[in-house]
Design a protein around this motif. Sequence first.
Motif, short mmCIF file in Angstrom:
data_model
loop_
_atom_site.label_atom_id
_atom_site.label_comp_id
_atom_site.label_asym_id
_atom_site.label_seq_id
_atom_site.Cartn_x
_atom_site.Cartn_y
_atom_site.Cartn_z
N ASP A 132 0.69 -1.23 -0.13
CA ASP A 132 0.10 0.12 -0.07
C ASP A 132 0.91 1.35 -0.11
OD1 ASP A 132 -1.74 2.04 0.33
OD2 ASP A 132 -3.06 0.62 1.71
N ARG A 133 1.03 1.94 -1.28
CA ARG A 133 1.82 3.00 -1.03
C ARG A 133 1.43 4.31 -0.59
NH1 ARG A 133 6.31 3.90 -4.29
NH2 ARG A 133 5.56 2.01 -5.28
N ARG A 134 0.16 4.38 -0.56
CA ARG A 134 -0.64 5.50 0.38
C ARG A 134 -0.21 5.33 1.72
NH1 ARG A 134 -6.96 4.90 -1.28
NH2 ARG A 134 -6.33 2.79 -0.62
N LYS A 135 -0.13 4.26 2.49
CA LYS A 135 0.35 4.15 3.96
C LYS A 135 1.60 4.36 4.09
CE LYS A 135 -3.05 0.69 5.50
NZ LYS A 135 -3.33 -0.86 6.05
N GLN A 136 2.38 4.21 3.25
CA GLN A 136 3.73 4.25 2.97
C GLN A 136 4.20 5.85 2.99
OE1 GLN A 136 6.51 3.79 -0.24
NE2 GLN A 136 7.94 2.48 1.09
N ASN A 137 3.43 6.45 2.06
CA ASN A 137 3.49 7.99 2.15
C ASN A 137 3.13 8.68 3.30
OD1 ASN A 137 4.76 7.60 -0.44
ND2 ASN A 137 2.50 8.04 -1.63
N SER A 138 1.93 8.20 3.94
CA SER A 138 1.52 8.82 5.18
C SER A 138 2.49 8.54 6.39
CB SER A 138 0.20 8.03 5.62
OG SER A 138 -0.85 8.29 4.55
N ALA A 139 3.29 7.40 6.31
CA ALA A 139 4.14 7.15 7.51
C ALA A 139 5.24 8.15 7.13
CB ALA A 139 4.58 5.94 7.30
N LYS A 140 5.65 8.42 5.97
CA LYS A 140 6.97 9.35 5.64
C LYS A 140 6.24 10.70 6.16
CE LYS A 140 9.13 6.73 2.01
NZ LYS A 140 9.36 7.00 0.44
N LYS A 141 5.44 11.32 5.71
CA LYS A 141 4.82 12.63 6.14
C LYS A 141 4.88 12.76 7.79
CE LYS A 141 2.24 13.26 2.05
NZ LYS A 141 0.59 13.76 1.28
N ALA A 142 4.08 11.77 8.39
CA ALA A 142 4.26 11.88 9.80
C ALA A 142 5.62 11.68 10.41
CB ALA A 142 3.53 10.60 10.19
N LYS A 143 6.77 11.11 9.94
CA LYS A 143 7.98 11.09 10.48
C LYS A 143 8.66 12.35 10.27
CE LYS A 143 12.42 8.57 10.10
NZ LYS A 143 13.03 7.36 9.58
N LYS A 144 8.38 12.97 8.89
CA LYS A 144 9.01 14.21 8.45
C LYS A 144 8.37 15.38 9.54
CE LYS A 144 9.88 17.27 4.68
NZ LYS A 144 9.65 17.29 3.31
N LYS A 145 7.15 15.37 9.97
CA LYS A 145 6.41 16.40 10.73
C LYS A 145 7.04 16.38 12.16
CE LYS A 145 1.74 17.98 12.04
NZ LYS A 145 0.18 17.56 11.96
N ARG A 146 7.24 15.11 12.51
CA ARG A 146 8.02 14.68 13.92
C ARG A 146 9.28 15.47 13.95
NH1 ARG A 146 5.65 9.65 13.66
NH2 ARG A 146 7.75 8.74 13.31
N LEU A 147 9.93 15.13 13.00
CA LEU A 147 11.56 15.89 12.95
C LEU A 147 11.47 17.18 12.88
CD1 LEU A 147 13.10 13.25 10.40
CD2 LEU A 147 13.44 13.42 12.96
N ASN A 148 10.34 17.77 12.27
CA ASN A 148 10.29 19.27 12.07
C ASN A 148 10.02 19.99 13.42
OD1 ASN A 148 11.15 19.20 9.41
ND2 ASN A 148 8.96 19.25 8.72
N SER A 149 9.13 19.26 14.09
CA SER A 149 8.58 19.85 15.36
C SER A 149 9.70 19.71 16.42
CB SER A 149 7.44 18.80 15.88
OG SER A 149 7.51 17.68 16.18
N GLY A 150 10.41 18.65 16.16
CA GLY A 150 11.75 18.62 17.38
C GLY A 150 12.56 19.76 16.93
N ASN A 151 12.87 20.14 15.91
CA ASN A 151 13.72 21.20 15.80
C ASN A 151 13.11 22.58 16.02
OD1 ASN A 151 15.65 19.54 14.28
ND2 ASN A 151 15.00 19.65 12.48
N ASP A 152 11.99 22.67 16.09
CA ASP A 152 11.53 23.88 16.84
C ASP A 152 11.63 24.31 18.13
OD1 ASP A 152 10.81 24.54 13.74
OD2 ASP A 152 8.82 23.79 13.99
N MET A 153 11.61 23.19 18.45
CA MET A 153 11.68 23.15 20.18
C MET A 153 13.01 23.98 20.86
SD MET A 153 9.84 19.71 21.09
CE MET A 153 9.79 20.05 23.01
#
Length: 361
Positions: free
Chosen positions: A340-361
């Motif tokens: 399921d490519r959609r699930k893989q893309n969603s997981a990538k977006k969530a991981k990227k979002k977590r990394l960005n939120s960590g850099n802002d802190m």
Amino acid sequence: MSSKQPKKGDALDVPSPTNTNSNKRKQNKKRKRSATKTAGDDHDTKSNNRTDWSSGSYPYPTDYNDHFETPQRAYADIYPLLRYCLQKDKKSNSEEAIIYDPYFCTGTAATLMEQTFKSNKDKSPLPCPTRIHHKKADFYVDVKQNKFPQYDILVTNPPYSSNHKERCLDFAVNQLKRNGRPFFLLMPNYVSTKEYWRKITQNIQVVFIAPSTSHPYEYNHPEGTGHEKSPFESVWFCGVSGNEDMKALKDAFIKFHSKHTSTPIPRWAESLQGLIQVGGVSGEKRKNPRQRKKMRLLAMQKSGAGGAAGGPPPSSAQVTNTALPSSGQKKDGKPKKKFDRRKQNSAKKAKKKRLNSGNDM
């Protein structure tokens, strides 16, 4: 020391010791090309040097898998049609008729045809003397140079590799249209479903002669190799003319075989639909080589020890209805996990979002 260079076309079989490795490679390539090329010939078939007789003894490129001899029973099946065509031409008892077979294997075709004619001499002889023109010559060069014999009937089993079938058919139909020369070509039954067959045979009357279902044609290789059974059925593709009396032709065919043939009568058809109805060819689209190989492997697996013992693979018609595994199922029957490519893309977006939120802190 002479600096004279060899001219173009000079023999280079023995390279000079001073040649570089690059020159040697070029010369080797040139020799390989010249070894597989015949002057004036435009064959697409590559030479196969497996044996001396299959390549070196022929004045044209050959293919090892094309050297399978036509069985005598195939000639016996069309004998009444050959006789009918010669009678129609009103050949006199002294005038000689020429039957032309341009494709030479070991020359056995002429011998088997002559044996067929002799075996029918007492019960239903040919109406005139007959000579079979069957020589080891390059058919395509002869056609190009207009050196082929002025024959009466063309009877041949063309090579099945490359585009030999199309080229032979094109020649045969042209001769029928221009000079009224009938042809009998023994080819795989699937040719009847090809677009080139439909286009080339427009505006002529054709007949298909298929062997009985219980006695298909079997071929022998001069070296005794190949499958015990042919992987496909062969059919006679017969071209007569545009205004032939088909009823009289069919009556002569049925009458002869009903009276003189001990084996089941060959099947008769006058169209592709008729050939399908008598079982001479499958109405389904022929599968590509990869699909046919997969079907053969599946059939061998189902046959168990018989297939594993190295028996000949069945034809595609024999396994047409074999159930193939679906794309979502493994060989052992367990469900295959779908990607399921959609699930893989969603997981990538969530991981990227977590990394960005960590850099802002």
